[in-house]
Design a protein around this motif. Structure first.
Motif, PDB file in Angstrom:
ATOM      1  N   ARG A  55     -40.353 -19.538  11.190  1.00 43.24           N
ATOM      2  CA  ARG A  55     -39.479 -19.529  10.025  1.00 43.24           C
ATOM      3  C   ARG A  55     -38.168 -20.219  10.389  1.00 43.24           C
ATOM      4  NH1 ARG A  55     -38.276 -14.004   8.832  1.00 43.24           N
ATOM      5  NH2 ARG A  55     -38.029 -14.510   6.637  1.00 43.24           N
ATOM      6  N   PHE A  56     -37.076 -19.773   9.841  1.00 42.44           N
ATOM      7  CA  PHE A  56     -35.763 -20.385  10.053  1.00 42.44           C
ATOM      8  C   PHE A  56     -35.198 -20.061  11.438  1.00 42.44           C
ATOM      9  CE2 PHE A  56     -35.428 -16.332   7.943  1.00 42.44           C
ATOM     10  CZ  PHE A  56     -34.387 -15.689   8.586  1.00 42.44           C
ATOM     11  N   ALA A  57     -34.216 -20.833  11.873  1.00 43.96           N
ATOM     12  CA  ALA A  57     -33.696 -20.790  13.245  1.00 43.96           C
ATOM     13  C   ALA A  57     -33.223 -19.417  13.702  1.00 43.96           C
ATOM     14  CB  ALA A  57     -32.553 -21.794  13.391  1.00 43.96           C
ATOM     15  N   SER A  58     -32.559 -18.658  12.849  1.00 45.06           N
ATOM     16  CA  SER A  58     -32.009 -17.367  13.282  1.00 45.06           C
ATOM     17  C   SER A  58     -32.931 -16.189  12.983  1.00 45.06           C
ATOM     18  CB  SER A  58     -30.640 -17.130  12.628  1.00 45.06           C
ATOM     19  OG  SER A  58     -30.782 -16.945  11.230  1.00 45.06           O
ATOM     20  N   CYS A  59     -34.149 -16.453  12.567  1.00 45.70           N
ATOM     21  CA  CYS A  59     -35.111 -15.385  12.263  1.00 45.70           C
ATOM     22  C   CYS A  59     -35.296 -14.489  13.491  1.00 45.70           C
ATOM     23  CB  CYS A  59     -36.438 -16.000  11.848  1.00 45.70           C
ATOM     24  SG  CYS A  59     -37.828 -14.842  11.846  1.00 45.70           S
ATOM     25  N   PRO A  60     -34.978 -13.201  13.401  1.00 42.61           N
ATOM     26  CA  PRO A  60     -35.100 -12.325  14.566  1.00 42.61           C
ATOM     27  C   PRO A  60     -36.541 -12.162  15.049  1.00 42.61           C
ATOM     28  CG  PRO A  60     -34.390 -11.075  12.635  1.00 42.61           C
ATOM     29  CD  PRO A  60     -34.413 -12.514  12.245  1.00 42.61           C
ATOM     30  N   PHE A  61     -37.499 -12.099  14.130  1.00 36.50           N
ATOM     31  CA  PHE A  61     -38.899 -11.991  14.530  1.00 36.50           C
ATOM     32  C   PHE A  61     -39.326 -13.247  15.294  1.00 36.50           C
ATOM     33  CE2 PHE A  61     -38.942  -9.097  10.820  1.00 36.50           C
ATOM     34  CZ  PHE A  61     -39.459  -7.968  11.425  1.00 36.50           C
ATOM     35  N   CYS A  62     -38.854 -14.406  14.837  1.00 38.10           N
ATOM     36  CA  CYS A  62     -39.212 -15.679  15.474  1.00 38.10           C
ATOM     37  C   CYS A  62     -38.610 -15.774  16.870  1.00 38.10           C
ATOM     38  CB  CYS A  62     -38.722 -16.851  14.627  1.00 38.10           C
ATOM     39  SG  CYS A  62     -39.333 -16.803  12.931  1.00 38.10           S
ATOM     40  N   ASN A  63     -37.357 -15.390  17.001  1.00 34.89           N
ATOM     41  CA  ASN A  63     -36.712 -15.458  18.304  1.00 34.89           C
ATOM     42  C   ASN A  63     -37.324 -14.473  19.293  1.00 34.89           C
ATOM     43  OD1 ASN A  63     -34.280 -17.410  18.499  1.00 34.89           O
ATOM     44  ND2 ASN A  63     -34.241 -16.609  16.414  1.00 34.89           N
ATOM     45  N   ARG A  94     -30.355 -25.498  17.224  1.00 35.07           N
ATOM     46  CA  ARG A  94     -29.826 -25.602  18.594  1.00 35.07           C
ATOM     47  C   ARG A  94     -29.133 -24.323  19.090  1.00 35.07           C
ATOM     48  NH1 ARG A  94     -28.405 -30.388  18.134  1.00 35.07           N
ATOM     49  NH2 ARG A  94     -30.210 -31.242  19.173  1.00 35.07           N
ATOM     50  N   PRO A  95     -28.178 -23.724  18.349  1.00 34.10           N
ATOM     51  CA  PRO A  95     -27.482 -22.546  18.893  1.00 34.10           C
ATOM     52  C   PRO A  95     -28.404 -21.353  19.179  1.00 34.10           C
ATOM     53  CG  PRO A  95     -26.448 -23.279  16.843  1.00 34.10           C
ATOM     54  CD  PRO A  95     -27.665 -24.115  17.052  1.00 34.10           C
ATOM     55  N   TYR A  96     -29.497 -21.247  18.463  1.00 35.49           N
ATOM     56  CA  TYR A  96     -30.410 -20.118  18.649  1.00 35.49           C
ATOM     57  C   TYR A  96     -31.454 -20.422  19.719  1.00 35.49           C
ATOM     58  CZ  TYR A  96     -28.210 -18.673  14.369  1.00 35.49           C
ATOM     59  OH  TYR A  96     -27.270 -18.332  13.439  1.00 35.49           O
ATOM     60  N   ALA A  97     -32.057 -21.584  19.662  1.00 35.47           N
ATOM     61  CA  ALA A  97     -33.168 -21.913  20.557  1.00 35.47           C
ATOM     62  C   ALA A  97     -32.723 -22.282  21.963  1.00 35.47           C
ATOM     63  CB  ALA A  97     -34.004 -23.036  19.954  1.00 35.47           C
ATOM     64  N   GLU A  98     -31.574 -22.912  22.108  1.00 36.83           N
ATOM     65  CA  GLU A  98     -31.142 -23.332  23.443  1.00 36.83           C
ATOM     66  C   GLU A  98     -30.898 -22.150  24.377  1.00 36.83           C
ATOM     67  OE1 GLU A  98     -27.869 -26.069  22.993  1.00 36.83           O
ATOM     68  OE2 GLU A  98     -29.246 -27.784  23.018  1.00 36.83           O
ATOM     69  N   ARG A  99     -30.511 -21.025  23.830  1.00 39.04           N
ATOM     70  CA  ARG A  99     -30.261 -19.870  24.697  1.00 39.04           C
ATOM     71  C   ARG A  99     -31.533 -19.328  25.335  1.00 39.04           C
ATOM     72  NH1 ARG A  99     -28.505 -14.998  20.735  1.00 39.04           N
ATOM     73  NH2 ARG A  99     -29.784 -13.638  21.999  1.00 39.04           N
ATOM     74  N   HIS A 100     -32.678 -19.717  24.793  1.00 37.90           N
ATOM     75  CA  HIS A 100     -33.963 -19.300  25.361  1.00 37.90           C
ATOM     76  C   HIS A 100     -34.341 -20.135  26.579  1.00 37.90           C
ATOM     77  CE1 HIS A 100     -35.194 -16.474  22.229  1.00 37.90           C
ATOM     78  NE2 HIS A 100     -34.783 -17.344  21.328  1.00 37.90           N
ATOM     79  N   SER A 101     -33.854 -21.360  26.668  1.00 37.41           N
ATOM     80  CA  SER A 101     -34.262 -22.295  27.735  1.00 37.41           C
ATOM     81  C   SER A 101     -35.787 -22.384  27.816  1.00 37.41           C
ATOM     82  CB  SER A 101     -33.686 -21.873  29.083  1.00 37.41           C
ATOM     83  OG  SER A 101     -32.287 -21.869  29.039  1.00 37.41           O
ATOM     84  N   ALA A 102     -36.410 -22.652  26.702  1.00 35.17           N
ATOM     85  CA  ALA A 102     -37.872 -22.727  26.647  1.00 35.17           C
ATOM     86  C   ALA A 102     -38.386 -23.859  27.532  1.00 35.17           C
ATOM     87  CB  ALA A 102     -38.335 -22.937  25.208  1.00 35.17           C
TER      88      ALA A 102
END
Length: 193
Positions: A55-63, A94-102
């Protein structure tokens, strides 16, 4: 057979889009990755893969799911590919996904054109169902990891999709989530390997 991608509460036009099935070839696409490159399905050639649409970048379930996939990566063979596709622009993602360092590509599907190509479902009922059935058990993990939506981009009622793909490019499993947190079980990914 076609399946409507939107329910009666959707803000998207109701039109029929064929959902993918086991045996279909994975449709080709190219999208911007967080590192600034353009990622293409050609990069999966000859490899088994998991392609997940979020879903969208800040989706808690997605993160939370992205976090679990990153943890799962250590159990997977080096030649197995994973790709995460979000219904957001690269700037919003970027602000949400980069913190994961996937350790795998995280892609931005601004406007959700590829989501629709893959037969995405939009459902306000799925959002409500996820909030009622999944949020109580996932809330602590979401809060502890800071996965709470602070901004919204993309459609809020996008349902997730997961595709296990064989090395020949054919889909082995097409999993369309029934609610906002419904993904292919991690055990199924490990069994596929």
């Amino acid at each position: 057979m076609t399946t409507p991608v939107s329910d009666s509460n959707s803000s998207f036009s109701a039109r029929d889009v064929r959902q993918l099935r086991a045996g279909d070839y994975l449709p080709a696409f190219a999208l911007p990755a967080l590192d600034g490159s353009v990622w293409s399905t050609e990069q999966l050639a000859g490899r088994k893969a998991l392609v997940v649409f979020f879903r969208f970048a800040s989706c808690p379930f997605c993160n939370l799911r992205l976090h679990k996939l990153i943890q799962l990566q250590a159990q997977l063979p080096a030649d197995f590919a994973m790709v995460a596709v979000f219904d957001s622009s690269a700037a919003e993602l970027r602000p949400y996904a980069e913190r994961h360092s996937a350790p795998f590509p995280v892609l931005a599907d601004e406007g959700a054109a590829v989501h629709r190509q893959y037969g995405v479902r939009y459902s306000w009922w799925g959002v409500l169902k996820g909030m009622v059935t999944r949020l109580p058990t996932a809330l602590y993990s979401m809060l502890a990891k800071g996965y709470w939506p602070t901004a919204f981009s993309g459609a809020l009622h996008t349902m997730p999709m997961n595709f296990l793909v064989n090395a020949d490019g054919r889909i082995a499993t097409a999993y369309y989530g029934a609610d906002e947190g419904d993904h292919l079980p991690l055990e199924d990914i490990l069994s596929f390997i």
